[in-house]
Design a protein around this motif. Sequence first.
Motif, short mmCIF file in Angstrom:
data_model
loop_
_atom_site.label_atom_id
_atom_site.label_comp_id
_atom_site.label_asym_id
_atom_site.label_seq_id
_atom_site.Cartn_x
_atom_site.Cartn_y
_atom_site.Cartn_z
N MET A 1 0.83 -1.15 0.10
CA MET A 1 -0.13 -0.09 0.20
C MET A 1 0.91 1.23 0.04
N LYS A 2 2.04 1.26 0.85
CA LYS A 2 2.63 2.41 0.83
C LYS A 2 3.63 2.48 -0.23
N ARG A 3 4.03 1.52 -0.98
CA ARG A 3 4.69 1.61 -2.23
C ARG A 3 3.91 2.49 -3.39
N ARG A 4 2.48 1.78 -3.40
CA ARG A 4 1.56 2.17 -4.47
C ARG A 4 1.42 3.84 -4.12
N ARG A 5 1.33 4.42 -2.79
CA ARG A 5 1.01 5.71 -2.74
C ARG A 5 2.43 6.61 -2.98
N LEU A 6 3.58 5.86 -2.94
CA LEU A 6 4.71 6.71 -3.40
C LEU A 6 4.71 6.81 -4.81
N LEU A 7 4.38 5.86 -5.53
CA LEU A 7 4.26 5.75 -6.96
C LEU A 7 3.27 6.80 -7.44
N VAL A 8 2.16 7.05 -6.71
CA VAL A 8 1.35 8.08 -7.04
C VAL A 8 1.71 9.23 -6.67
N LEU A 9 2.55 9.69 -5.58
CA LEU A 9 3.21 10.84 -5.44
C LEU A 9 4.26 11.18 -6.53
N ALA A 10 4.85 10.07 -6.86
CA ALA A 10 5.99 10.22 -7.93
C ALA A 10 5.13 11.06 -9.20
N ALA A 11 4.15 10.00 -9.68
CA ALA A 11 3.44 10.32 -10.79
C ALA A 11 2.98 11.96 -10.72
N ALA A 12 2.46 12.30 -9.66
CA ALA A 12 1.78 13.61 -9.34
C ALA A 12 2.81 14.72 -9.44
N TRP A 13 4.29 14.43 -8.94
CA TRP A 13 5.07 15.43 -8.89
C TRP A 13 5.66 15.57 -10.31
N LEU A 14 5.47 14.54 -11.27
CA LEU A 14 6.08 14.52 -12.77
C LEU A 14 5.00 15.42 -13.42
N ALA A 15 3.69 15.10 -13.31
CA ALA A 15 2.54 15.84 -13.65
C ALA A 15 2.55 17.27 -13.27
N THR A 16 2.65 17.62 -12.11
CA THR A 16 2.55 19.05 -11.88
C THR A 16 3.47 19.84 -12.12
N ARG A 17 4.99 19.43 -12.04
CA ARG A 17 6.06 20.16 -12.57
C ARG A 17 6.05 20.40 -14.00
N ALA A 18 5.64 19.16 -14.65
CA ALA A 18 5.45 19.55 -16.16
C ALA A 18 4.42 20.70 -16.53
N LEU A 19 3.26 20.72 -15.70
CA LEU A 19 2.55 21.93 -15.78
C LEU A 19 3.12 23.27 -15.41
N MET A 20 3.83 23.27 -14.47
CA MET A 20 4.55 24.32 -14.12
C MET A 20 5.40 25.05 -15.24
N LEU A 21 6.17 23.90 -15.62
CA LEU A 21 7.18 24.21 -16.85
C LEU A 21 6.24 24.87 -18.10
N TRP A 22 5.06 24.35 -18.41
CA TRP A 22 4.34 24.70 -19.46
C TRP A 22 3.95 26.09 -19.22
N LEU A 23 3.40 26.54 -17.93
CA LEU A 23 2.96 27.96 -17.43
C LEU A 23 4.20 28.75 -17.50
N LEU A 24 5.55 28.30 -17.07
CA LEU A 24 6.45 29.25 -17.33
C LEU A 24 6.91 29.48 -18.88
N ALA A 25 6.65 28.58 -19.62
CA ALA A 25 6.86 28.63 -21.13
C ALA A 25 6.11 29.64 -21.58
N HIS A 26 4.69 29.88 -20.93
CA HIS A 26 3.56 30.45 -21.83
C HIS A 26 3.47 31.70 -20.67
N ASN A 27 4.35 32.33 -20.02
CA ASN A 27 4.17 33.17 -18.95
C ASN A 27 3.99 34.73 -19.66
N SER A 28 4.12 34.82 -21.01
CA SER A 28 3.82 36.13 -21.47
C SER A 28 2.34 36.31 -21.56
N LEU A 29 1.59 35.29 -21.28
CA LEU A 29 0.11 35.44 -21.10
C LEU A 29 -0.30 36.41 -20.10
#
Length: 414
Positions: free
Chosen positions: A1-29
Amino acid sequence: MKRRRLLVLAAAWLATRALMLWLLAHNSLSLLGRGGVAREVWHLYHHWHGVLAHGAFPAHDPLWQYPPGAGPVLLSPALLPGLTYFQGFVALTLAADLVTALALARAGSRPGRSLRGPALWIGGLPLLLHTPLARYDVQVTALAVLSLLALGRSTRACGAFAAMGALVKAWPVLVLLGVPRGRPTRSAWTWAAATGSALLALLCLCFDNPFAFLRQQGGRGVQIESLGGTALLLATHAGRPGRVRYQYGAMEFTGPYVSLVADSCLALTAVAFGLLLLWRVRCRRWTPATPHDAALSAVLLFTVTSRVISPQYMVWLIGLAAVCLTSRHTTQRPVAALVVAATAVSAVVYPALYHEVVACSWTGVALMLLRNGLLAAAACLSFARLWHAGTARVATGTGGHPQAQRESPAPASL
């Protein structure tokens, strides 16, 4: 169960940081600040890098208001081969973010601990949109988090990390406030003093004008996003003359009562420091969560009484709240919820509707009342819960001796 939660956290980090990078790339909006968020790195930080590379701090630049440890941080992006300064800065910020997430996940995975801490860091930081990637507060927060998490294993490492953080931005020294009295305190503060002195001496040898920041910091006024600034916002609508002007790297109020408000903020900071010292003297109960809770409470109190509350300050609070939530015995869970709410409002204030705050419109007033009201409530609640947990009478058993606490005792020393 804990390993599954860690995998979910890892996936969440990758997804949210990709979103933050996208926002940074479009920060002229327009809703993302029209390029203003990223400008601080590619214009201001890059300019300072050029000065630092010649062996001196920007002594005559009113925007330079940081301790000498900030110099190596601002120089480091240029060391990454094949990347521009801006790309290197963002890459190192993401690396510090990842180190923080991994340290919190490791702490939360231990028996009797919780993964709520890394979940808060991973999910809370993107509430500030792309701003954390364009400021070096993530690096500073990483040092503070590592200091607190190291306390259970090594008071020496705790003190050393706190000293490194304090040399970059002064506030990490506050994480040592809750170190248990006696030998742990002596060890942590001794290593903090030794590490800080050695690094400061090295910086003084390598750079000219290491203390120039003190002159610039002392000249700052009242930023429009501070608690005092909210009072001046309301006074402006009540007829106070004056205007908002860009100075010392922030939008600050000018005109009548600004000096009075600034002095009041400094007085409140002194009162907050006195209350924290009183808590430490009166505290009778120490648990493994006490140092974490005390650090969050101290930084909250110093933040809300400051003349400046920039949006990136929320990075500090998210990091410290995350450390608290790694312990199941923390008193700061409702405080962490208030911090998350204030962080979400901060993203609306800056960069989305910052022009409303600068214009002192009623929309800007409402936003600042909400954000700063949440922060003030969090600070008061945090200290109240810290005080009650540490000074309440310990229940006694039939033999008249204090009952053993369910938590593991804080380390005597290491």
